[in-house]
Design a protein around this motif. Structure first.
Motif, PDB file in Angstrom:
ATOM      1  N   PHE A   7       0.843  -1.194   0.000  1.00 56.13           N
ATOM      2  CA  PHE A   7       0.000   0.000   0.000  1.00 56.13           C
ATOM      3  C   PHE A   7       0.874   1.238   0.000  1.00 56.13           C
ATOM      4  O   PHE A   7       2.077   1.163   0.215  1.00 56.13           O
ATOM      5  N   GLN A   8       0.243   2.373  -0.210  1.00 56.45           N
ATOM      6  CA  GLN A   8       0.925   3.662  -0.168  1.00 56.45           C
ATOM      7  C   GLN A   8       0.367   4.483   0.982  1.00 56.45           C
ATOM      8  O   GLN A   8      -0.835   4.439   1.238  1.00 56.45           O
ATOM      9  N   VAL A   9       1.243   5.235   1.644  1.00 53.82           N
ATOM     10  CA  VAL A   9       0.829   6.213   2.642  1.00 53.82           C
ATOM     11  C   VAL A   9       0.769   7.540   1.902  1.00 53.82           C
ATOM     12  O   VAL A   9       1.759   7.962   1.299  1.00 53.82           O
ATOM     13  N   ASP A  16     -10.485  15.565  -0.206  1.00 55.61           N
ATOM     14  CA  ASP A  16     -10.051  14.655  -1.263  1.00 55.61           C
ATOM     15  C   ASP A  16     -11.015  13.464  -1.333  1.00 55.61           C
ATOM     16  O   ASP A  16     -11.371  12.903  -0.306  1.00 55.61           O
ATOM     17  N   PRO A  17     -11.440  13.063  -2.538  1.00 55.82           N
ATOM     18  CA  PRO A  17     -12.364  11.926  -2.655  1.00 55.82           C
ATOM     19  C   PRO A  17     -11.836  10.633  -2.032  1.00 55.82           C
ATOM     20  O   PRO A  17     -12.629   9.794  -1.590  1.00 55.82           O
ATOM     21  N   GLU A  18     -10.509  10.474  -1.940  1.00 57.93           N
ATOM     22  CA  GLU A  18      -9.957   9.259  -1.327  1.00 57.93           C
ATOM     23  C   GLU A  18     -10.210   9.195   0.179  1.00 57.93           C
ATOM     24  O   GLU A  18     -10.100   8.133   0.775  1.00 57.93           O
ATOM     25  N   VAL A  19     -10.541  10.318   0.794  1.00 59.85           N
ATOM     26  CA  VAL A  19     -10.824  10.344   2.232  1.00 59.85           C
ATOM     27  C   VAL A  19     -12.252   9.866   2.520  1.00 59.85           C
ATOM     28  O   VAL A  19     -12.536   9.365   3.606  1.00 59.85           O
ATOM     29  N   GLN A  20     -13.135   9.996   1.568  1.00 60.30           N
ATOM     30  CA  GLN A  20     -14.551   9.714   1.810  1.00 60.30           C
ATOM     31  C   GLN A  20     -14.829   8.316   2.366  1.00 60.30           C
ATOM     32  O   GLN A  20     -15.639   8.186   3.282  1.00 60.30           O
ATOM     33  N   PRO A  21     -14.175   7.249   1.866  1.00 60.42           N
ATOM     34  CA  PRO A  21     -14.426   5.935   2.482  1.00 60.42           C
ATOM     35  C   PRO A  21     -14.094   5.903   3.974  1.00 60.42           C
ATOM     36  O   PRO A  21     -14.798   5.277   4.768  1.00 60.42           O
ATOM     37  N   LEU A  22     -13.031   6.609   4.358  1.00 60.18           N
ATOM     38  CA  LEU A  22     -12.652   6.675   5.769  1.00 60.18           C
ATOM     39  C   LEU A  22     -13.733   7.404   6.566  1.00 60.18           C
ATOM     40  O   LEU A  22     -14.182   6.914   7.607  1.00 60.18           O
ATOM     41  N   LEU A  23     -14.173   8.551   6.076  1.00 60.95           N
ATOM     42  CA  LEU A  23     -15.190   9.319   6.798  1.00 60.95           C
ATOM     43  C   LEU A  23     -16.518   8.563   6.863  1.00 60.95           C
ATOM     44  O   LEU A  23     -17.187   8.565   7.896  1.00 60.95           O
ATOM     45  N   ASP A  24     -16.886   7.894   5.766  1.00 63.01           N
ATOM     46  CA  ASP A  24     -18.120   7.093   5.769  1.00 63.01           C
ATOM     47  C   ASP A  24     -18.007   5.945   6.758  1.00 63.01           C
ATOM     48  O   ASP A  24     -18.955   5.651   7.495  1.00 63.01           O
ATOM     49  N   GLY A  25     -16.843   5.294   6.787  1.00 63.69           N
ATOM     50  CA  GLY A  25     -16.627   4.197   7.726  1.00 63.69           C
ATOM     51  C   GLY A  25     -16.679   4.656   9.164  1.00 63.69           C
ATOM     52  O   GLY A  25     -17.284   4.005  10.020  1.00 63.69           O
ATOM     53  N   ASN A  61      -4.286  -1.095  -3.745  1.00 70.37           N
ATOM     54  CA  ASN A  61      -5.020  -1.443  -4.972  1.00 70.37           C
ATOM     55  C   ASN A  61      -6.122  -0.430  -5.274  1.00 70.37           C
ATOM     56  O   ASN A  61      -7.239  -0.800  -5.628  1.00 70.37           O
ATOM     57  N   GLY A  62      -5.810   0.850  -5.076  1.00 68.56           N
ATOM     58  CA  GLY A  62      -6.757   1.907  -5.373  1.00 68.56           C
ATOM     59  C   GLY A  62      -7.842   2.131  -4.337  1.00 68.56           C
ATOM     60  O   GLY A  62      -8.715   2.970  -4.520  1.00 68.56           O
ATOM     61  N   GLU A  63      -7.793   1.395  -3.221  1.00 66.14           N
ATOM     62  CA  GLU A  63      -8.819   1.492  -2.173  1.00 66.14           C
ATOM     63  C   GLU A  63      -8.232   2.095  -0.900  1.00 66.14           C
ATOM     64  O   GLU A  63      -7.148   1.691  -0.457  1.00 66.14           O
ATOM     65  N   THR A  64      -8.945   3.053  -0.310  1.00 67.45           N
ATOM     66  CA  THR A  64      -8.547   3.598   0.990  1.00 67.45           C
ATOM     67  C   THR A  64      -8.864   2.548   2.043  1.00 67.45           C
ATOM     68  O   THR A  64     -10.021   2.178   2.229  1.00 67.45           O
ATOM     69  N   ILE A  65      -7.800   2.050   2.716  1.00 74.02           N
ATOM     70  CA  ILE A  65      -7.993   0.964   3.675  1.00 74.02           C
ATOM     71  C   ILE A  65      -7.781   1.390   5.122  1.00 74.02           C
ATOM     72  O   ILE A  65      -8.183   0.675   6.046  1.00 74.02           O
ATOM     73  N   ALA A  66      -7.161   2.542   5.337  1.00 72.24           N
ATOM     74  CA  ALA A  66      -6.921   3.027   6.700  1.00 72.24           C
ATOM     75  C   ALA A  66      -6.492   4.488   6.614  1.00 72.24           C
ATOM     76  O   ALA A  66      -6.169   4.995   5.540  1.00 72.24           O
ATOM     77  N   GLY A  67      -6.473   5.145   7.753  1.00 73.93           N
ATOM     78  CA  GLY A  67      -6.000   6.518   7.777  1.00 73.93           C
ATOM     79  C   GLY A  67      -6.231   7.173   9.115  1.00 73.93           C
ATOM     80  O   GLY A  67      -6.702   6.547  10.069  1.00 73.93           O
ATOM     81  N   GLY A  68      -5.900   8.435   9.150  1.00 71.81           N
ATOM     82  CA  GLY A  68      -6.079   9.208  10.365  1.00 71.81           C
ATOM     83  C   GLY A  68      -5.569  10.624  10.167  1.00 71.81           C
ATOM     84  O   GLY A  68      -5.031  10.963   9.108  1.00 71.81           O
ATOM     85  N   ALA A  69      -5.738  11.420  11.196  1.00 79.06           N
ATOM     86  CA  ALA A  69      -5.395  12.834  11.100  1.00 79.06           C
ATOM     87  C   ALA A  69      -4.908  13.343  12.450  1.00 79.06           C
ATOM     88  O   ALA A  69      -5.047  12.675  13.476  1.00 79.06           O
ATOM     89  N   PHE A  70      -4.343  14.548  12.409  1.00 78.38           N
ATOM     90  CA  PHE A  70      -4.089  15.272  13.648  1.00 78.38           C
ATOM     91  C   PHE A  70      -4.352  16.744  13.421  1.00 78.38           C
ATOM     92  O   PHE A  70      -4.391  17.234  12.301  1.00 78.38           O
ATOM     93  N   ARG A  71      -4.565  17.417  14.537  1.00 78.40           N
ATOM     94  CA  ARG A  71      -4.794  18.858  14.560  1.00 78.40           C
ATOM     95  C   ARG A  71      -3.987  19.430  15.713  1.00 78.40           C
ATOM     96  O   ARG A  71      -3.536  18.692  16.596  1.00 78.40           O
ATOM     97  N   ARG A  72      -3.812  20.751  15.733  1.00 85.81           N
ATOM     98  CA  ARG A  72      -3.089  21.390  16.842  1.00 85.81           C
ATOM     99  C   ARG A  72      -3.971  21.347  18.091  1.00 85.81           C
ATOM    100  O   ARG A  72      -5.120  21.759  18.059  1.00 85.81           O
ATOM    101  N   TYR A  73      -3.407  20.846  19.184  1.00 86.92           N
ATOM    102  CA  TYR A  73      -4.082  20.854  20.478  1.00 86.92           C
ATOM    103  C   TYR A  73      -3.581  22.036  21.296  1.00 86.92           C
ATOM    104  O   TYR A  73      -4.349  22.750  21.909  1.00 86.92           O
ATOM    105  N   ASP A  74      -2.254  22.211  21.304  1.00 86.75           N
ATOM    106  CA  ASP A  74      -1.628  23.395  21.871  1.00 86.75           C
ATOM    107  C   ASP A  74      -0.282  23.584  21.178  1.00 86.75           C
ATOM    108  O   ASP A  74       0.007  22.877  20.215  1.00 86.75           O
ATOM    109  N   GLU A  75       0.527  24.488  21.627  1.00 88.23           N
ATOM    110  CA  GLU A  75       1.771  24.824  20.917  1.00 88.23           C
ATOM    111  C   GLU A  75       2.712  23.641  20.705  1.00 88.23           C
ATOM    112  O   GLU A  75       3.459  23.619  19.727  1.00 88.23           O
ATOM    113  N   VAL A  76       2.714  22.677  21.619  1.00 86.86           N
ATOM    114  CA  VAL A  76       3.645  21.549  21.509  1.00 86.86           C
ATOM    115  C   VAL A  76       2.935  20.208  21.334  1.00 86.86           C
ATOM    116  O   VAL A  76       3.586  19.176  21.260  1.00 86.86           O
ATOM    117  N   THR A  77       1.610  20.227  21.257  1.00 88.25           N
ATOM    118  CA  THR A  77       0.834  18.987  21.260  1.00 88.25           C
ATOM    119  C   THR A  77      -0.062  18.872  20.037  1.00 88.25           C
ATOM    120  O   THR A  77      -0.833  19.784  19.729  1.00 88.25           O
TER     121      THR A  77
END
Length: 160
Positions: A7-9, A16-25, A61-77
């Protein structure tokens, strides 16, 4: 656990349309476990965009199989959010890979710590974060349904 690297990271934007399977799941998982909720709309998409945030997916194989995200919590986190693996691809170590890739990206963005929460009806997520070296900030011996979100933290290894 050995992970096949078939797979590719990919870094992606939330729209992005590739994120939609993750959000739907995730929407299905949250609704099945918790009923109607606003977890996926609590934060604006811009929170998960550079320079303070990131969204990564694993594609096989062209399918989003996993993922995740992060956002700023504070200056160092950084706060991890949206960690998901397609049900047909679980038990391959992909969740741990997603978390590790997000941690690496957080370090590149200057974060030194990660914070996250998971819900009381997600024991597999609790196990994932403990395996990945996260410190529970809640009583792990208490009945999970008796408490709300389960917070965790981890100090990141920052290269000298």
């Amino acid at each position: 656990m050995t992970i096949e690297h078939t797979f590719q990271v990919r870094p992606v934007a939330v729209g992005d349309p590739e994120v939609q399977p993750l959000l739907d799941g995730l929407a299905f998982e949250y609704e099945t476990r918790y009923g109607a909720n606003n977890e996926l709309t609590r934060f604006p998409d811009s929170d998960f965009a550079p320079p303070d945030g990131a969204f990564l997916i694993l594609v096989e194989n062209g399918e989003t199989i996993a993922g995740g995200a992060f956002r700023r919590y504070d200056e160092v986190t950084a706060e991890l959010k949206r960690i998901w693996t397609h049900p047909g691809h679980r038990r391959r170590g992909l969740g741990e890979l997603v978390v590790r890739e997000l941690e690496n990206e957080a370090v590149r963005r200057g974060y030194r710590r990660v914070y996250l929460t998971t819900g009381p009806r997600q024991p597999e997520a609790v196990a994932l974060y403990i395996r990945a070296g996260y410190r529970p900030l809640f009583d792990v011996t208490a009945y999970p349904g008796a408490m709300g979100p389960h917070p965790f933290e981890k100090e990141l290894s920052v290269p000298e």
